[in-house]
Scaffold this active site. Sequence first.
Site, short mmCIF file in Angstrom:
data_model
loop_
_atom_site.label_atom_id
_atom_site.label_comp_id
_atom_site.label_asym_id
_atom_site.label_seq_id
_atom_site.Cartn_x
_atom_site.Cartn_y
_atom_site.Cartn_z
N ASP A 1 80.89 62.83 49.97
CA ASP A 1 81.30 63.10 51.35
C ASP A 1 82.54 62.31 51.74
O ASP A 1 82.98 61.41 51.02
CB ASP A 1 80.14 62.82 52.32
CG ASP A 1 79.39 61.52 52.00
OD1 ASP A 1 79.91 60.69 51.23
OD2 ASP A 1 78.28 61.33 52.53
N ASN B 1 67.27 57.98 58.38
CA ASN B 1 66.57 59.19 58.83
C ASN B 1 66.36 60.17 57.66
O ASN B 1 66.10 61.34 57.86
CB ASN B 1 67.35 59.88 59.96
CG ASN B 1 68.76 60.28 59.56
OD1 ASN B 1 69.14 60.17 58.39
ND2 ASN B 1 69.54 60.77 60.51
N HIS C 1 68.63 61.11 55.47
CA HIS C 1 69.75 61.98 55.08
C HIS C 1 70.28 61.60 53.70
O HIS C 1 70.17 60.47 53.26
CB HIS C 1 70.87 62.00 56.15
CG HIS C 1 71.74 60.80 56.25
ND1 HIS C 1 71.97 60.14 57.44
CD2 HIS C 1 72.48 60.14 55.33
CE1 HIS C 1 72.80 59.13 57.23
NE2 HIS C 1 73.13 59.11 55.96
N GLU D 1 72.31 65.75 57.51
CA GLU D 1 71.46 65.17 58.55
C GLU D 1 70.21 66.03 58.76
O GLU D 1 70.17 67.20 58.35
CB GLU D 1 72.26 65.14 59.86
CG GLU D 1 73.49 64.23 59.83
CD GLU D 1 73.15 62.76 60.04
OE1 GLU D 1 72.07 62.31 59.60
OE2 GLU D 1 73.97 62.05 60.65
C1 GLP Z 1 76.08 57.11 54.76
C2 GLP Z 1 76.50 57.93 53.54
C3 GLP Z 1 75.34 58.16 52.61
C4 GLP Z 1 74.61 56.86 52.35
C5 GLP Z 1 74.03 56.34 53.63
C6 GLP Z 1 73.30 55.01 53.47
O1 GLP Z 1 75.75 57.85 55.87
N1 GLP Z 1 77.09 59.18 53.89
O2 GLP Z 1 75.82 58.73 51.40
O3 GLP Z 1 73.59 57.06 51.42
O4 GLP Z 1 75.07 56.15 54.57
O5 GLP Z 1 74.20 53.96 53.46
P1 GLP Z 1 73.84 52.51 53.01
O6 GLP Z 1 73.73 52.52 51.53
O7 GLP Z 1 75.01 51.67 53.47
O8 GLP Z 1 72.57 52.13 53.69
#
Ligand code: GLP
Length: 250
Positions: free
Chosen positions: A67, A136, A138, A143
């Site tokens: 992304d 959540n 995702h 989402e």
């Molecule tokens: C973001 C990214 C995800 C990631 C998530 C969790 O929203 N788009 O790909 O898995 O956050 O992030 P973190 O690893 O910092 O908790």
Amino acid sequence: MRIIRAKDYEDMSKKAAIILGAQVAMKPDSVLGLATGSSPVGMYQQLIAWNQAGDLDFSQVKSVNLDEYFGLTAQNDQSYAYFMYHNLFKGINIDLKNTHLPDGTNPDIAAECARYDAVIDSMGGVDLQVLGIGGNGHIAFNEPADCFKMGTHCVTLTQKTIEANARFFDRIEDVPTKAYTMGVGSIMKAKKILMVVNGEAKAQAMLDSFFGDITPQVQASILQMHNDCVVVADEAALKLVDEKFPGAVK
Ligand code: GLP
């Protein structure tokens, strides 16, 4: 699917690096699906160390990222292109022209989604897809929703995700409200999936995703249907799973 228990973040990162490293050692021209966020950073550091010691070669590897924030250039230090360069690519011998992310600066949403889907298709399939998970449930920026999306699309981020990601920005108003993301359909097409999960803030998402119903309200729950999905989770992330299903994760 398999859940591997790790002691803490460091242990999770090492175990995940071993799995990804083995993939590259077994197939030097692997196509890797890569993720941003704090969860995979420790794993990336271990891969950099192995690469710099001459133990792991990325020269033939290709990558596609999950992304990118809408509206941010690759030079913006909050963009995922910048994150990937500084947390992994600049430390390993991957050829930068073989690394791909959605182009956050393309305002033509339909064109950018089609372009990125074509990039993913041109790779001939992702061998191993790295994933983190949102609080959540995702994955990438898919989402909670009423359906699972197949291909690349542009999403409006939930308030919860904006708040969670605000820690990387100076002010919450600076967090982009939209992002390009690979669809769950593309993620599910990967031959192997490697998810890294750490910390108590992910304990509910772990429980809902892997011990609950498969529902688009918890997008990661679809991974229960994947036939080669490995989740490396630390003790804190497994807290609620251990309480509700003692012994389920050895
Ligand atoms: C973001 C990214 C995800 C990631 C998530 C969790 O929203 N788009 O790909 O898995 O956050 O992030 P973190 O690893 O910092 O908790």
